[in-house]
Motif scaffolding. Structure first.
Motif, PDB file in Angstrom:
ATOM      1  N   THR A  25     -10.852  -2.749  10.937  1.00 49.11           N
ATOM      2  CA  THR A  25     -10.421  -3.673   9.881  1.00 49.11           C
ATOM      3  C   THR A  25      -9.563  -2.961   8.825  1.00 49.11           C
ATOM      4  O   THR A  25      -8.644  -3.565   8.263  1.00 49.11           O
ATOM      5  CB  THR A  25     -11.635  -4.349   9.205  1.00 49.11           C
ATOM      6  OG1 THR A  25     -12.540  -3.352   8.708  1.00 49.11           O
ATOM      7  CG2 THR A  25     -12.367  -5.241  10.198  1.00 49.11           C
ATOM      8  N   THR A  26      -9.845  -1.679   8.583  1.00 43.79           N
ATOM      9  CA  THR A  26      -9.010  -0.902   7.655  1.00 43.79           C
ATOM     10  C   THR A  26      -7.594  -0.757   8.216  1.00 43.79           C
ATOM     11  O   THR A  26      -6.603  -0.908   7.488  1.00 43.79           O
ATOM     12  CB  THR A  26      -9.618   0.498   7.409  1.00 43.79           C
ATOM     13  OG1 THR A  26     -10.931   0.353   6.858  1.00 43.79           O
ATOM     14  CG2 THR A  26      -8.761   1.309   6.448  1.00 43.79           C
ATOM     15  N   THR A  27      -7.509  -0.485   9.517  1.00 43.84           N
ATOM     16  CA  THR A  27      -6.203  -0.357  10.178  1.00 43.84           C
ATOM     17  C   THR A  27      -5.426  -1.666  10.125  1.00 43.84           C
ATOM     18  O   THR A  27      -4.209  -1.672   9.867  1.00 43.84           O
ATOM     19  CB  THR A  27      -6.380   0.083  11.651  1.00 43.84           C
ATOM     20  OG1 THR A  27      -7.103   1.308  11.688  1.00 43.84           O
ATOM     21  CG2 THR A  27      -5.037   0.270  12.339  1.00 43.84           C
ATOM     22  N   ILE A  28      -6.134  -2.785  10.347  1.00 46.51           N
ATOM     23  CA  ILE A  28      -5.479  -4.101  10.287  1.00 46.51           C
ATOM     24  C   ILE A  28      -4.915  -4.349   8.891  1.00 46.51           C
ATOM     25  O   ILE A  28      -3.776  -4.820   8.727  1.00 46.51           O
ATOM     26  CB  ILE A  28      -6.471  -5.226  10.654  1.00 46.51           C
ATOM     27  CG1 ILE A  28      -6.954  -5.092  12.104  1.00 46.51           C
ATOM     28  CG2 ILE A  28      -5.835  -6.601  10.433  1.00 46.51           C
ATOM     29  CD1 ILE A  28      -5.892  -5.259  13.149  1.00 46.51           C
ATOM     30  N   GLY A  29      -5.707  -4.024   7.868  1.00 44.54           N
ATOM     31  CA  GLY A  29      -5.235  -4.188   6.496  1.00 44.54           C
ATOM     32  C   GLY A  29      -4.012  -3.331   6.209  1.00 44.54           C
ATOM     33  O   GLY A  29      -3.054  -3.792   5.571  1.00 44.54           O
ATOM     34  N   PHE A  30      -4.022  -2.100   6.691  1.00 45.49           N
ATOM     35  CA  PHE A  30      -2.887  -1.184   6.513  1.00 45.49           C
ATOM     36  C   PHE A  30      -1.650  -1.734   7.213  1.00 45.49           C
ATOM     37  O   PHE A  30      -0.548  -1.753   6.642  1.00 45.49           O
ATOM     38  CB  PHE A  30      -3.245   0.191   7.085  1.00 45.49           C
ATOM     39  CG  PHE A  30      -2.260   1.280   6.765  1.00 45.49           C
ATOM     40  CD1 PHE A  30      -2.471   2.137   5.694  1.00 45.49           C
ATOM     41  CD2 PHE A  30      -1.122   1.471   7.538  1.00 45.49           C
ATOM     42  CE1 PHE A  30      -1.564   3.154   5.393  1.00 45.49           C
ATOM     43  CE2 PHE A  30      -0.210   2.468   7.250  1.00 45.49           C
ATOM     44  CZ  PHE A  30      -0.433   3.322   6.172  1.00 45.49           C
ATOM     45  N   PHE A  31      -1.836  -2.204   8.431  1.00 44.43           N
ATOM     46  CA  PHE A  31      -0.728  -2.731   9.245  1.00 44.43           C
ATOM     47  C   PHE A  31      -0.113  -3.978   8.615  1.00 44.43           C
ATOM     48  O   PHE A  31       1.122  -4.087   8.484  1.00 44.43           O
ATOM     49  CB  PHE A  31      -1.239  -3.046  10.648  1.00 44.43           C
ATOM     50  CG  PHE A  31      -0.211  -3.671  11.555  1.00 44.43           C
ATOM     51  CD1 PHE A  31       0.697  -2.886  12.247  1.00 44.43           C
ATOM     52  CD2 PHE A  31      -0.164  -5.049  11.717  1.00 44.43           C
ATOM     53  CE1 PHE A  31       1.650  -3.467  13.080  1.00 44.43           C
ATOM     54  CE2 PHE A  31       0.775  -5.637  12.543  1.00 44.43           C
ATOM     55  CZ  PHE A  31       1.687  -4.845  13.223  1.00 44.43           C
ATOM     56  N   LEU A  32      -0.952  -4.918   8.196  1.00 44.94           N
ATOM     57  CA  LEU A  32      -0.447  -6.171   7.634  1.00 44.94           C
ATOM     58  C   LEU A  32       0.140  -5.967   6.238  1.00 44.94           C
ATOM     59  O   LEU A  32       1.165  -6.567   5.900  1.00 44.94           O
ATOM     60  CB  LEU A  32      -1.562  -7.218   7.592  1.00 44.94           C
ATOM     61  CG  LEU A  32      -2.079  -7.693   8.950  1.00 44.94           C
ATOM     62  CD1 LEU A  32      -3.258  -8.642   8.785  1.00 44.94           C
ATOM     63  CD2 LEU A  32      -0.970  -8.372   9.753  1.00 44.94           C
ATOM     64  N   GLY A  33      -0.494  -5.116   5.448  1.00 47.61           N
ATOM     65  CA  GLY A  33       0.018  -4.848   4.106  1.00 47.61           C
ATOM     66  C   GLY A  33       1.371  -4.171   4.128  1.00 47.61           C
ATOM     67  O   GLY A  33       2.278  -4.534   3.371  1.00 47.61           O
ATOM     68  N   GLY A  34       1.528  -3.209   5.032  1.00 47.65           N
ATOM     69  CA  GLY A  34       2.788  -2.469   5.125  1.00 47.65           C
ATOM     70  C   GLY A  34       3.789  -3.098   6.074  1.00 47.65           C
ATOM     71  O   GLY A  34       4.857  -2.533   6.305  1.00 47.65           O
ATOM     72  N   GLN A  35       3.404  -4.259   6.666  1.00 44.72           N
ATOM     73  CA  GLN A  35       4.247  -4.944   7.662  1.00 44.72           C
ATOM     74  C   GLN A  35       4.638  -3.981   8.781  1.00 44.72           C
ATOM     75  O   GLN A  35       5.794  -3.889   9.184  1.00 44.72           O
ATOM     76  CB  GLN A  35       5.490  -5.537   6.983  1.00 44.72           C
ATOM     77  CG  GLN A  35       5.141  -6.591   5.953  1.00 44.72           C
ATOM     78  CD  GLN A  35       6.352  -7.210   5.294  1.00 44.72           C
ATOM     79  OE1 GLN A  35       7.403  -6.579   5.170  1.00 44.72           O
ATOM     80  NE2 GLN A  35       6.226  -8.460   4.859  1.00 44.72           N
TER      81      GLN A  35
END
Length: 288
Positions: A25-35
């Motif tokens: 979930t941390t990786t997903i947040g990083f990916f979506l936040g940074g596009q």
């Protein structure tokens, strides 16, 4: 051989299954936040810091609940109740992991991410853990630290918390309720032995438990499609999230009528499938 067993016990103390979910979930947040993955190095440092903080929090949780764990069938074989790891050693290990994790996040990621990591540990260890013996609201309280990791990933990538991060938080927050209520229903006698005030242990007929399950499953449907409505993802994710949400609600609804252990297990399995598939859909949609 003894060294290998001891290392395995220390690893088990960190609750690897929960840890793996935190990292995803941390990786997903990083990916979506940074596009996208804007910096592999920063992502790696974020995951290392988050892993250390969450692993440490799990250790401290098991340290504080060692007496209760020894009375429950599902937890009596954990390292501390078995005597494989001494309580004081678990305490020192947990504190060191949290501190090192926060330092990694503060020095090599950013202060906001470090704060969110520390907040997660604080809420999990010093609020949720004692709350389990005080009020059935512990599930909702515990869902807060469980929903912070994607926000931490988002903050690591962007240096701020945007509306999209709050949506991820709400999805994780709502999802945890049917997931953990299903577990609590199946293990309610075990929890009663330990003195934990999980909702099913103080709600014999299950009326309040099932109302909570239906409510949170229902709320999850509109919240889960919000990424598409704000332009974070597209129609592919929208329809996938809608189908997943309706299915989870339907499984929960059937459980409220049968109240059976088998249907509780079905709800647990449906929730376990729901989250990774939902996250996979949003990554796929955003990527293509």
């Amino acid at each position: 051989m003894m060294k290998t067993s001891l290392l395995k016990a220390y690893l088990e103390l960190t609750k690897p299954r929960i840890l793996s979910l935190i990292l995803v979930t941390t990786t997903i947040g990083f990916f979506l936040g940074g596009q996208g993955i804007t910096s592999v190095a920063k992502l790696a440092l974020t995951l290392i810091g988050a892993a250390l903080v969450c692993a440490g929090a799990s250790c401290l949780n098991e340290y504080l609940e060692r007496e209760e764990d020894s009375r429950m069938e599902r937890t009596k074989n954990r390292p501390i109740p078995l005597g494989v790891i001494l309580p004081n050693h678990a305490l020192i290990y947990g504190v060191l992991l949290v501190l090192v994790g926060v330092v990694v996040l503060a020095c090599w990621v950013n202060l906001l991410t470090a704060f969110l990591g520390l907040l997660t540990a604080f809420l999990y260890v010093l609020v949720y853990t004692p709350m389990k013996k005080l009020s059935w609201l512990n599930t909702s309280i515990g869902a807060i630290p469980g929903a912070i990791p994607p926000m931490g990933g988002w903050a690591a990538a962007t240096g701020q918390i945007d509306f999209g991060a709050w949506i991820l938080f709400m999805i994780l927050f709502l999802w945890q309720h049917p997931h953990f209520y299903a577990i609590a229903w199946m293990c309610r006698e075990d929890y009663k032995k330990a003195g934990f005030k999980m909702l099913p242990t103080i709600d014999p007929d299950g009326k309040r438990t099932f109302s909570q399950i239906n409510l949170f499953c229902l709320l999850l449907i509109p919240v889960s499609v919000l990424p598409s409505l704000i332009g974070m993802s597209g129609q592919f994710y929208f329809y996938g999230a809608l189908i997943l949400g309706v299915n989870l609600f339907w499984v929960g609804w059937l459980f409220t009528f049968s109240k059976s252990r088998s249907d509780a297990h079905k709800l647990l399995k449906a929730s376990v499938v729901y989250l990774p598939v939902l996250l996979f859909l949003i990554v796929l949609d955003v990527s293509f």
